[in-house]
Design a protein around this motif. Structure first.
Motif, short mmCIF file in Angstrom:
data_model
loop_
_atom_site.label_atom_id
_atom_site.label_comp_id
_atom_site.label_asym_id
_atom_site.label_seq_id
_atom_site.Cartn_x
_atom_site.Cartn_y
_atom_site.Cartn_z
N PHE A 295 88.46 -29.45 -17.32
CA PHE A 295 87.01 -29.50 -17.46
C PHE A 295 86.32 -28.84 -16.27
O PHE A 295 85.38 -28.06 -16.42
CB PHE A 295 86.53 -30.94 -17.60
N PHE A 296 86.79 -29.14 -15.05
CA PHE A 296 86.17 -28.54 -13.87
C PHE A 296 86.27 -27.01 -13.92
O PHE A 296 85.32 -26.30 -13.57
CB PHE A 296 86.85 -29.03 -12.58
N HIS A 297 87.43 -26.49 -14.34
CA HIS A 297 87.60 -25.04 -14.42
C HIS A 297 86.75 -24.45 -15.55
O HIS A 297 86.32 -23.29 -15.47
CB HIS A 297 89.07 -24.69 -14.63
N TRP A 298 86.52 -25.24 -16.60
CA TRP A 298 85.70 -24.77 -17.72
C TRP A 298 84.24 -24.61 -17.31
O TRP A 298 83.55 -23.72 -17.80
CB TRP A 298 85.83 -25.78 -18.86
N CYS A 299 83.78 -25.42 -16.38
CA CYS A 299 82.39 -25.33 -15.92
C CYS A 299 82.17 -23.97 -15.24
O CYS A 299 83.05 -23.47 -14.53
CB CYS A 299 82.07 -26.44 -14.92
N PRO A 300 81.00 -23.37 -15.44
CA PRO A 300 80.75 -22.04 -14.87
C PRO A 300 80.44 -22.04 -13.38
O PRO A 300 80.20 -20.97 -12.81
CB PRO A 300 79.55 -21.54 -15.68
N SER A 301 80.43 -23.18 -12.73
CA SER A 301 80.12 -23.24 -11.30
C SER A 301 81.33 -22.82 -10.47
O SER A 301 82.47 -22.86 -10.93
CB SER A 301 79.67 -24.65 -10.92
N PRO A 302 81.11 -22.43 -9.21
CA PRO A 302 82.21 -21.91 -8.38
C PRO A 302 83.27 -22.95 -8.08
O PRO A 302 82.98 -24.11 -7.80
CB PRO A 302 81.50 -21.47 -7.08
N ARG A 303 84.52 -22.50 -8.11
CA ARG A 303 85.64 -23.38 -7.72
C ARG A 303 85.49 -23.84 -6.28
O ARG A 303 85.91 -24.95 -5.93
CB ARG A 303 86.96 -22.60 -7.93
N GLU A 304 84.86 -23.03 -5.44
CA GLU A 304 84.73 -23.36 -4.01
C GLU A 304 83.88 -24.60 -3.78
O GLU A 304 83.85 -25.14 -2.66
CB GLU A 304 84.13 -22.18 -3.26
N TRP A 305 83.16 -25.06 -4.79
CA TRP A 305 82.31 -26.23 -4.62
C TRP A 305 83.09 -27.55 -4.57
O TRP A 305 82.58 -28.55 -4.08
CB TRP A 305 81.28 -26.30 -5.75
N TRP A 306 84.27 -27.59 -5.11
CA TRP A 306 85.02 -28.85 -5.17
C TRP A 306 85.31 -29.35 -3.75
O TRP A 306 85.72 -28.57 -2.87
CB TRP A 306 86.34 -28.65 -5.88
N GLN A 307 85.13 -30.65 -3.52
CA GLN A 307 85.31 -31.18 -2.18
C GLN A 307 86.16 -32.45 -2.16
O GLN A 307 86.11 -33.26 -3.09
CB GLN A 307 83.95 -31.48 -1.53
N VAL A 308 86.92 -32.58 -1.10
CA VAL A 308 87.65 -33.81 -0.81
C VAL A 308 86.92 -34.52 0.32
O VAL A 308 86.21 -33.91 1.11
CB VAL A 308 89.11 -33.53 -0.43
N ALA A 309 87.11 -35.84 0.41
CA ALA A 309 86.43 -36.64 1.43
C ALA A 309 87.47 -37.47 2.18
O ALA A 309 88.33 -38.11 1.55
CB ALA A 309 85.40 -37.56 0.78
N TYR A 310 87.38 -37.44 3.50
CA TYR A 310 88.32 -38.16 4.35
C TYR A 310 87.61 -39.21 5.20
O TYR A 310 86.45 -39.03 5.60
CB TYR A 310 89.07 -37.18 5.27
N THR A 311 88.31 -40.30 5.48
CA THR A 311 87.80 -41.34 6.37
C THR A 311 87.90 -40.84 7.81
O THR A 311 88.58 -39.84 8.09
CB THR A 311 88.63 -42.63 6.23
N PRO A 312 87.26 -41.53 8.75
CA PRO A 312 87.38 -41.13 10.17
C PRO A 312 88.82 -41.14 10.67
O PRO A 312 89.15 -40.45 11.64
CB PRO A 312 86.53 -42.18 10.90
N ARG A 313 89.70 -41.88 10.00
CA ARG A 313 91.12 -41.92 10.40
C ARG A 313 91.93 -40.80 9.74
O ARG A 313 93.14 -40.72 9.90
CB ARG A 313 91.72 -43.27 10.05
N GLY A 314 91.25 -39.94 8.98
CA GLY A 314 91.93 -38.82 8.36
C GLY A 314 92.61 -39.13 7.04
O GLY A 314 93.43 -38.33 6.56
N GLU A 315 92.29 -40.27 6.43
CA GLU A 315 92.89 -40.63 5.15
C GLU A 315 91.99 -40.17 4.01
O GLU A 315 90.76 -40.25 4.09
CB GLU A 315 93.07 -42.15 5.08
N LEU A 316 92.61 -39.69 2.93
CA LEU A 316 91.84 -39.26 1.77
C LEU A 316 91.14 -40.47 1.15
O LEU A 316 91.78 -41.45 0.78
CB LEU A 316 92.76 -38.62 0.72
N ALA A 317 89.81 -40.38 1.05
CA ALA A 317 89.03 -41.46 0.44
C ALA A 317 88.71 -41.17 -1.02
O ALA A 317 88.65 -42.09 -1.85
CB ALA A 317 87.74 -41.68 1.21
N GLY A 318 88.50 -39.90 -1.35
CA GLY A 318 88.14 -39.57 -2.73
C GLY A 318 87.74 -38.11 -2.85
O GLY A 318 87.93 -37.31 -1.92
#
Length: 303
Positions: free
Chosen positions: A193-216
């Protein structure tokens, strides 16, 4: 009662689609939607339209992915059922009544007539959803500043995050994918679905906690109708800290900074935590969405 005639439309008679009353004000909800005349079908009795359906897909799709406009005249539920039953595409059906449809008798009767027609055609209820629309009048939600947001070019990182997010999920479409094909199918459906959307792939983001752990992760996107919240997800081990709000706030700012004058979004009615985050971020409910799926045909779930 005279025989029913069901047929597709074309550019020469597309005006017939507009001859049926619109008690649920679907036209307002589809102001930015482009429907192809050859994907519109009507049922006529004595030359009068008594049911109509508009199938929809993206501009590059060769087949529709959903029925997103479906109406029946009063007393013509069976005509509506036959319209769906005989269509060449057995895909998910979505009805988008105003948010007040449960409280207003006329709206409720109109919505339930369409539900009855869908069930008679072999469709089962999948989920009820809230539809949101943020505009500048809602004010930008405050960024809490607790997470570090980064672009991530590797789809495998998102695939792994989506598997973790969907291992504990309230989302009905994800649960259906998990039931049919496991966590891999659910994660891949989101990526598709994300690839089907016409918006840029570069917009996708990951979020990390201050300890460097993936939050979402969060996916700011454009669908064919405009800017939208593509996805908000927190990995299970970091839930309970309110990070979904942080992700939603960041996604909103991200889209506005790139020119969005409105932002559409949706979540399941039963996903109370996410609904609460949309309310906190100032997203008003503008409509609801009732999703049905053609069970007999094993139709795919549309996002």
């Amino acid at each position: 009662m005279t025989d029913l005639v069901i047929r597709a439309l074309d550019a020469s008679d597309a005006h017939l689609f507009d001859t049926l009353p619109d008690p649920l004000n679907a036209r307002e909800g589809h102001r930015l939607t482009r429907h192809r005349p050859d994907w519109q079908r009507v049922a006529l009795r004595d030359g009068t339209v008594v049911a109509r359906g508009a199938w929809w897909g993206g501009p590059d799709d060769t087949e529709p992915v959903t029925v997103n406009w479906f109406d029946v005249a009063e007393g013509e539920e069976e005509a509506g059922a036959e319209l769906l039953r005989t269509a060449p595409w057995q895909v998910e059906l979505e009805l988008n009544p105003p948010g007040t449809w449960r409280e207003e008798p006329a709206l409720r009767a109109a919505a339930e007539a369409r539900f009855n027609a869908a069930r008679a055609a072999g469709y089962d209820l999948l989920v009820e959803r809230f539809l949101y629309r943020w505009t500048p009048e809602c004010a930008l939600p405050e960024r809490p500043g607790r997470l570090d947001f980064r672009p991530e070019p590797d789809d495998a990182v998102f695939f792994d995050a989506l598997r973790r997010i969907h291992s504990v999920t309230l989302d009905a479409h994800a649960l259906l994918d998990i039931e049919e094909g496991g966590l891999d199918q659910a994660a891949q459906a989101e990526l598709d679905f994300f690839h089907w959307c016409p918006s840029p792939r570069e917009w996708w983001q990951v979020a990390y906690t201050p300890r460097g752990e993936l939050a979402g992760i969060h996916i700011p996107a454009h669908n064919p109708s405009g800017p939208c919240v593509g996805f908000i997800g927190v990995v299970p081990e970091h839930r309970g800290h309110g990070y979904a709000y942080d992700l939603l706030a960041e996604c909103t700012h991200f889209l506005v900074e790139r020119g969005a004058e409105f932002i559409s979004a949706a979540t399941d009615r039963g996903n109370h935590p996410m609904a609460a985050n949309f309310a906190k971020a100032g997203y008003p409910v503008v409509r609801e969405r009732i999703n049905f799926r053609p069970v007999a045909a094993g139709g795919p779930a549309a996002r």
